[in-house]
Structure formats: structure tokens, C-alpha cells
Design a protein around this motif. Structure first.
Motif, PDB file in Angstrom:
ATOM      1  N   PRO A 167       0.822   4.340   5.349  1.00  0.00           N
ATOM      2  CA  PRO A 167       0.086   3.370   5.390  1.00  0.00           C
ATOM      3  C   PRO A 167       1.451   2.084   6.891  1.00  0.00           C
ATOM      4  O   PRO A 167       1.439   1.134   6.517  1.00  0.00           O
ATOM      5  CB  PRO A 167       0.093   2.891   4.090  1.00  0.00           C
ATOM      6  CG  PRO A 167       1.836   3.450   3.626  1.00  0.00           C
ATOM      7  CD  PRO A 167       1.323   4.942   4.699  1.00  0.00           C
ATOM      8  N   ALA A 168       0.531   1.713   7.919  1.00  0.00           N
ATOM      9  CA  ALA A 168       1.360   2.478   9.096  1.00  0.00           C
ATOM     10  C   ALA A 168       1.221   0.565   9.389  1.00  0.00           C
ATOM     11  O   ALA A 168       2.014  -0.787   9.519  1.00  0.00           O
ATOM     12  CB  ALA A 168       0.784   2.815   9.975  1.00  0.00           C
ATOM     13  N   ASN A 169      -0.115  -0.045   8.420  1.00  0.00           N
ATOM     14  CA  ASN A 169      -0.435  -1.508   8.995  1.00  0.00           C
ATOM     15  C   ASN A 169      -0.764  -2.098   7.471  1.00  0.00           C
ATOM     16  O   ASN A 169      -1.509  -2.528   7.153  1.00  0.00           O
ATOM     17  CB  ASN A 169      -2.016  -1.717   9.790  1.00  0.00           C
ATOM     18  CG  ASN A 169      -1.799  -0.815  11.193  1.00  0.00           C
ATOM     19  OD1 ASN A 169      -0.386  -1.088  11.812  1.00  0.00           O
ATOM     20  ND2 ASN A 169      -2.708   0.615  11.244  1.00  0.00           N
ATOM     21  N   GLU A 170       0.185  -1.573   6.818  1.00  0.00           N
ATOM     22  CA  GLU A 170       0.099  -2.154   5.106  1.00  0.00           C
ATOM     23  C   GLU A 170      -0.350  -3.614   4.848  1.00  0.00           C
ATOM     24  O   GLU A 170      -0.822  -3.819   4.260  1.00  0.00           O
ATOM     25  CB  GLU A 170       1.068  -1.589   3.999  1.00  0.00           C
ATOM     26  CG  GLU A 170       2.378  -2.564   4.722  1.00  0.00           C
ATOM     27  CD  GLU A 170       3.561  -1.960   3.487  1.00  0.00           C
ATOM     28  OE1 GLU A 170       3.092  -1.432   2.497  1.00  0.00           O
ATOM     29  OE2 GLU A 170       4.307  -1.832   3.766  1.00  0.00           O
ATOM     30  N   VAL A 193       0.881  -1.324  -0.113  1.00  0.00           N
ATOM     31  CA  VAL A 193      -0.154   0.410   0.010  1.00  0.00           C
ATOM     32  C   VAL A 193       1.338   1.053   0.080  1.00  0.00           C
ATOM     33  O   VAL A 193       1.603   1.547   1.187  1.00  0.00           O
ATOM     34  CB  VAL A 193      -0.956  -0.163   0.956  1.00  0.00           C
ATOM     35  CG1 VAL A 193      -1.448   1.220   1.104  1.00  0.00           C
ATOM     36  CG2 VAL A 193      -1.821  -1.049   0.936  1.00  0.00           C
ATOM     37  N   ALA A 194       0.816   1.444  -1.596  1.00  0.00           N
ATOM     38  CA  ALA A 194       1.840   3.511  -0.870  1.00  0.00           C
ATOM     39  C   ALA A 194       0.759   4.661  -1.730  1.00  0.00           C
ATOM     40  O   ALA A 194       0.313   4.600  -2.212  1.00  0.00           O
ATOM     41  CB  ALA A 194       2.456   3.125  -2.320  1.00  0.00           C
ATOM     42  N   LEU A 228     -10.796  -0.232  -2.332  1.00  0.00           N
ATOM     43  CA  LEU A 228     -11.484   1.050  -1.420  1.00  0.00           C
ATOM     44  C   LEU A 228     -10.575   2.413  -1.835  1.00  0.00           C
ATOM     45  O   LEU A 228     -11.337   4.015  -2.116  1.00  0.00           O
ATOM     46  CB  LEU A 228     -12.346   0.647  -0.036  1.00  0.00           C
ATOM     47  CG  LEU A 228     -13.595   0.381  -0.181  1.00  0.00           C
ATOM     48  CD1 LEU A 228     -13.654   0.692   1.107  1.00  0.00           C
ATOM     49  CD2 LEU A 228     -14.574   1.897  -0.714  1.00  0.00           C
ATOM     50  N   CYS A 229      -9.108   2.356  -1.045  1.00  0.00           N
ATOM     51  CA  CYS A 229      -8.312   3.394  -0.581  1.00  0.00           C
ATOM     52  C   CYS A 229      -8.027   3.999  -1.830  1.00  0.00           C
ATOM     53  O   CYS A 229      -8.563   5.358  -2.499  1.00  0.00           O
ATOM     54  CB  CYS A 229      -7.737   3.175  -0.503  1.00  0.00           C
ATOM     55  SG  CYS A 229      -6.554   1.897  -0.915  1.00  0.00           S
ATOM     56  N   VAL A 230      -7.737   3.134  -2.888  1.00  0.00           N
ATOM     57  CA  VAL A 230      -7.704   3.616  -4.461  1.00  0.00           C
ATOM     58  C   VAL A 230      -8.539   4.458  -5.292  1.00  0.00           C
ATOM     59  O   VAL A 230      -8.098   5.707  -5.582  1.00  0.00           O
ATOM     60  CB  VAL A 230      -7.138   2.981  -5.087  1.00  0.00           C
ATOM     61  CG1 VAL A 230      -6.421   2.782  -6.561  1.00  0.00           C
ATOM     62  CG2 VAL A 230      -5.920   1.992  -4.709  1.00  0.00           C
ATOM     63  N   ASP A 231      -9.829   4.100  -4.827  1.00  0.00           N
ATOM     64  CA  ASP A 231     -11.527   4.763  -5.372  1.00  0.00           C
ATOM     65  C   ASP A 231     -11.563   5.922  -4.867  1.00  0.00           C
ATOM     66  O   ASP A 231     -11.888   7.230  -5.593  1.00  0.00           O
ATOM     67  CB  ASP A 231     -12.803   3.698  -5.387  1.00  0.00           C
ATOM     68  CG  ASP A 231     -12.365   2.275  -6.306  1.00  0.00           C
ATOM     69  OD1 ASP A 231     -11.115   2.080  -7.474  1.00  0.00           O
ATOM     70  OD2 ASP A 231     -12.349   1.544  -5.624  1.00  0.00           O
ATOM     71  N   VAL A 240      -5.891   0.473   8.294  1.00  0.00           N
ATOM     72  CA  VAL A 240      -4.652  -0.117   7.285  1.00  0.00           C
ATOM     73  C   VAL A 240      -3.055   1.583   8.024  1.00  0.00           C
ATOM     74  O   VAL A 240      -2.663   1.592   7.859  1.00  0.00           O
ATOM     75  CB  VAL A 240      -4.139   0.180   6.241  1.00  0.00           C
ATOM     76  CG1 VAL A 240      -2.878   0.283   5.098  1.00  0.00           C
ATOM     77  CG2 VAL A 240      -4.706  -1.324   5.292  1.00  0.00           C
ATOM     78  N   PHE A 241      -4.539   2.400   7.498  1.00  0.00           N
ATOM     79  CA  PHE A 241      -3.621   4.040   7.775  1.00  0.00           C
ATOM     80  C   PHE A 241      -3.765   4.808   9.236  1.00  0.00           C
ATOM     81  O   PHE A 241      -4.861   4.966   9.772  1.00  0.00           O
ATOM     82  CB  PHE A 241      -4.352   5.002   6.582  1.00  0.00           C
ATOM     83  CG  PHE A 241      -4.511   4.904   5.218  1.00  0.00           C
ATOM     84  CD1 PHE A 241      -3.525   4.918   4.271  1.00  0.00           C
ATOM     85  CD2 PHE A 241      -5.646   3.761   4.577  1.00  0.00           C
ATOM     86  CE1 PHE A 241      -3.734   3.928   2.825  1.00  0.00           C
ATOM     87  CE2 PHE A 241      -5.730   3.151   3.567  1.00  0.00           C
ATOM     88  CZ  PHE A 241      -4.540   3.469   3.016  1.00  0.00           C
ATOM     89  N   GLU A 242      -2.729   5.604   9.167  1.00  0.00           N
ATOM     90  CA  GLU A 242      -2.110   6.201  10.311  1.00  0.00           C
ATOM     91  C   GLU A 242      -2.148   7.672  10.118  1.00  0.00           C
ATOM     92  O   GLU A 242      -1.736   7.983   9.293  1.00  0.00           O
ATOM     93  CB  GLU A 242      -1.600   5.608  11.349  1.00  0.00           C
ATOM     94  CG  GLU A 242      -2.321   4.599  12.582  1.00  0.00           C
ATOM     95  CD  GLU A 242      -1.429   4.088  12.979  1.00  0.00           C
ATOM     96  OE1 GLU A 242      -0.612   4.200  13.297  1.00  0.00           O
ATOM     97  OE2 GLU A 242      -1.263   2.690  13.842  1.00  0.00           O
TER      98      GLU A 242
END
Ligand code: SF4
Ligand code: F3S
Ligand code: ZN
Length: 103
Positions: free
Chosen positions: A77-80, A38-39, A88-91, A59-61
Motif C-alpha cells: 500500500p505504497a500510496n495509502e 490501508v493494511a 473495492l480492494c477489501v471486497d 494505492v498499491f505497488e
């Protein structure tokens, strides 16, 4: 938008919270890309927050990035490793700052 081939076009210059940071980095104006599976391109992120709210597995913080021209907070993406590739995040990211390698 984030370069989907960042892993070929950039080099790892640091690590942060257990994930890679892809340069170039020149703080505080240039922060590079955080994460690999997750970049998030920190230089594109505008602190919209949709990714943080919508990711089903958190995943995100937020990380503070004072002095960055686009925003003073980034979705890290601390918990990638927890990612389930739902995309979903990409969209939802309005500036296409996120790349998820689901292959
Ligand atoms: Fe979260 Fe889905 Fe994005 Fe993975 S692809 S980081 S699970 S929203
Ligand atoms: Fe940033 Fe896009 Fe998330 S702007 S906070 S990566 S939705
Ligand atoms: Zn990070």
C-alpha cells in the motif's frame, strides 16, 4: 484473514516506503502487515492482483518477496494516503488480506 485489530495486537517494527510495518517479521518467511489506513497482511497475500488492478487511485505497488511461502510478490500500500475508502480492494481480495480503516 487479516486481523482487523492488528493495530492493537501487533507492534510497529519497521517502516517501508513511508508506511508502518507491523510485526512479527522474520524474513523471508514472515513479513508482517504493511500499512495502517490501508493494511495488507503480506503473510496472507497470494499475489492475486485484483487490488492492484481495481483500486481507482492506484494505492498499491508490487514488491518482490522472494522466498515467501505464499507468493513471491505482494501488493504494497505504497500510496495509502491517496485512499478514498471505496472498499473495492477489501471486497475483491480472495484471501481477505486487506483491511481498510474507513472510520
Ligand atoms: Fe484503493 Fe478503494 Fe482500497 Fe482505498 S479502499 S486502497 S481507494 S481500492
Ligand atoms: Fe494480494 Fe489480495 Fe491483492 S492476494 S495482491 S492483497 S487481491
Ligand atoms: Zn510496504
Amino acid at each position: 484473514a487479516i486481523d482487523p485489530n492488528f493495530d492493537e495486537n501487533r507492534e510497529v517494527v519497521d517502516t517501508h516506503e513511508g508506511h508502518d510495518v507491523w510485526g512479527p517479521v522474520d524474513e523471508p518467511e514472515q513479513l508482517g502487515i504493511h500499512g495502517t489506513h490501508v493494511a495488507v497482511d503480506f503473510d496472507i497475500c497470494i499475489e492475486d492482483g485484483a487490488c492492484v488492478e481495481d483500486c481507482p487511485v492506484d494505492v498499491f505497488e508490487w514488491v518482490d518477496t522472494p522466498g515467501h511461502p505464499e507468493s513471491e510478490r505482494k501488493a504494497d500500500p505504497a500510496n495509502e494516503i491517496q485512499c478514498i475508502d471505496c472498499m473495492l480492494c477489501v471486497d475483491v481480495c480472495p484471501v481477505d488480506a486487506i483491511d481498510v480503516d474507513s472510520t
